[in-house]
Scaffold this active site. Structure first.
Site, PDB file in Angstrom:
ATOM      1  N   HIS A 121      -8.871 -68.287  30.315  1.00 44.43           N
ATOM      2  CA  HIS A 121      -9.601 -67.147  31.256  1.00 44.43           C
ATOM      3  C   HIS A 121     -10.125 -66.170  30.357  1.00 44.43           C
ATOM      4  O   HIS A 121     -10.034 -66.176  29.101  1.00 44.43           O
ATOM      5  CB  HIS A 121      -8.481 -66.486  32.068  1.00 44.43           C
ATOM      6  CG  HIS A 121      -8.009 -67.198  33.242  1.00 44.43           C
ATOM      7  ND1 HIS A 121      -7.130 -68.210  33.094  1.00 44.43           N
ATOM      8  CD2 HIS A 121      -8.537 -67.288  34.636  1.00 44.43           C
ATOM      9  CE1 HIS A 121      -6.856 -68.736  34.091  1.00 44.43           C
ATOM     10  NE2 HIS A 121      -7.597 -68.022  35.174  1.00 44.43           N
TER      11      HIS A 121
ATOM     12  N   LYS B 125      -8.525 -60.769  31.470  1.00 42.43           N
ATOM     13  CA  LYS B 125      -7.241 -61.063  32.073  1.00 42.43           C
ATOM     14  C   LYS B 125      -6.019 -60.476  31.403  1.00 42.43           C
ATOM     15  O   LYS B 125      -5.679 -60.836  30.276  1.00 42.43           O
ATOM     16  CB  LYS B 125      -7.245 -62.490  32.554  1.00 42.43           C
ATOM     17  CG  LYS B 125      -6.151 -62.983  33.423  1.00 42.43           C
ATOM     18  CD  LYS B 125      -6.118 -64.337  33.730  1.00 42.43           C
ATOM     19  CE  LYS B 125      -5.040 -64.818  34.754  1.00 42.43           C
ATOM     20  NZ  LYS B 125      -5.030 -64.191  36.111  1.00 42.43           N
TER      21      LYS B 125
END
Length: 269
Positions: free
Chosen positions: A156, A160
């Site tokens: 990600h 995040k």
């Protein structure tokens, strides 16, 4: 027409949710909530995020717009989401929850609302990842006890804050249940140093964070002489927004309970 309000409406994911609601022909964007200290309070939500005038003013409080929506979509933080869940339960509203990073106490509390309001709680709202989850259950039953090691690799963007991703945990839990394993006991989330040989029951997790990666998940079934990989890659966050809006519409016909995207998409049973 399902009236939708979006929590954190000007944030990274909030903007996507607003756009998805605006694009839907079966839903109506009727509210957006920002932080109490935000200078955007009172501004038109559509103009703020570049979609043109929406005639919906940004609010700093869910309670202030409680009569304006049927479903609240919340992809924020665990503490904020839990407060909103209690508020929606008191006022007979529905919720779509895409927040991740809940602790065990919060998850138990969340379950307690299942008899008070209908809500969808899912770590990933995309159609593709939920179909992949079903495929992985089948693969795990065929391969997991036949000499194949299971590893989950997720990637990600650099912003995040939780790891592994809620989606990776969702995939791991689905396969663990298929194999009669306990993810708390058999999940391996860190390897460093002289750790010894891998056990047969392990479900391993690897986390990558960097750049602007929207979300990628690969499950590897590694055996002697062959390897099978099932991968899902999201190239746009709009897939999550569209799924959330679809879940909001689906909730309008449901009785109180905790649901997930497998229910919304009719993949259970």
């Amino acid at each position: 027409m399902t009236r939708i309000a979006v929590m954190g409406a000007t944030g990274r994911m909030g903007r996507i949710l607003v756009e998805a609601a605006q694009r839907s022909e079966q839903a109506e964007l009727s509210g957006g909530v920002v932080r109490p200290e935000s200078s955007l309070a009172g501004a038109d939500i559509g103009e703020v995020i570049g979609l043109g005038r929406a005639s919906v003013a940004l609010s700093t409080s869910v309670e202030a717009i409680i009569d304006d929506f049927d479903v609240l979509i919340d992809f924020t933080t665990p503490d904020v989401t839990m407060n909103n869940l209690a508020l929606c339960a008191r006022h007979g509203k529905r919720m779509v929850i895409g927040t991740t990073g809940f602790n065990e106490e919060q998850l138990a509390e969340l379950d307690g609302y299942a008899d008070q309001l209908p809500f969808v709680f899912a770590a990933n709202m995309s159609t593709g990842i939920n179909l992949a989850t079903n495929l992985l259950k089948t693969a795990a039953r065929a391969l997991g006890d036949a000499g194949f090691d299971i590893e989950i690799i997720e990637a990600h963007h650099r912003h995040k804050v939780d790891a592994p991703s809620g989606t990776a945990l969702m995939l791991g839990q689905a396969m663990a249940e298929s194999l009669g394993r306990d993810l708390k006991r058999d999940g391996v989330f860190e390897r460093y140093g002289q750790i010894g040989a891998r056990s047969d029951r392990e479900i391993g997790f690897s986390t990558i964070r960097g750049g602007d990666i929207v979300g990628e998940h690969t499950v590897m079934f590694a055996g002697d002489g062959e390897r099978i990989e099932i991968t899902h890659k999201a190239s746009s966050r709009l897939t999550f927004g569209n799924g959330a809006v679809r879940a909001a519409q689906w909730l309008m016909d449901q009785t109180p309970g905790r649901y997930d995207m497998q229910d919304v998409l009719g993949l259970k049973g």
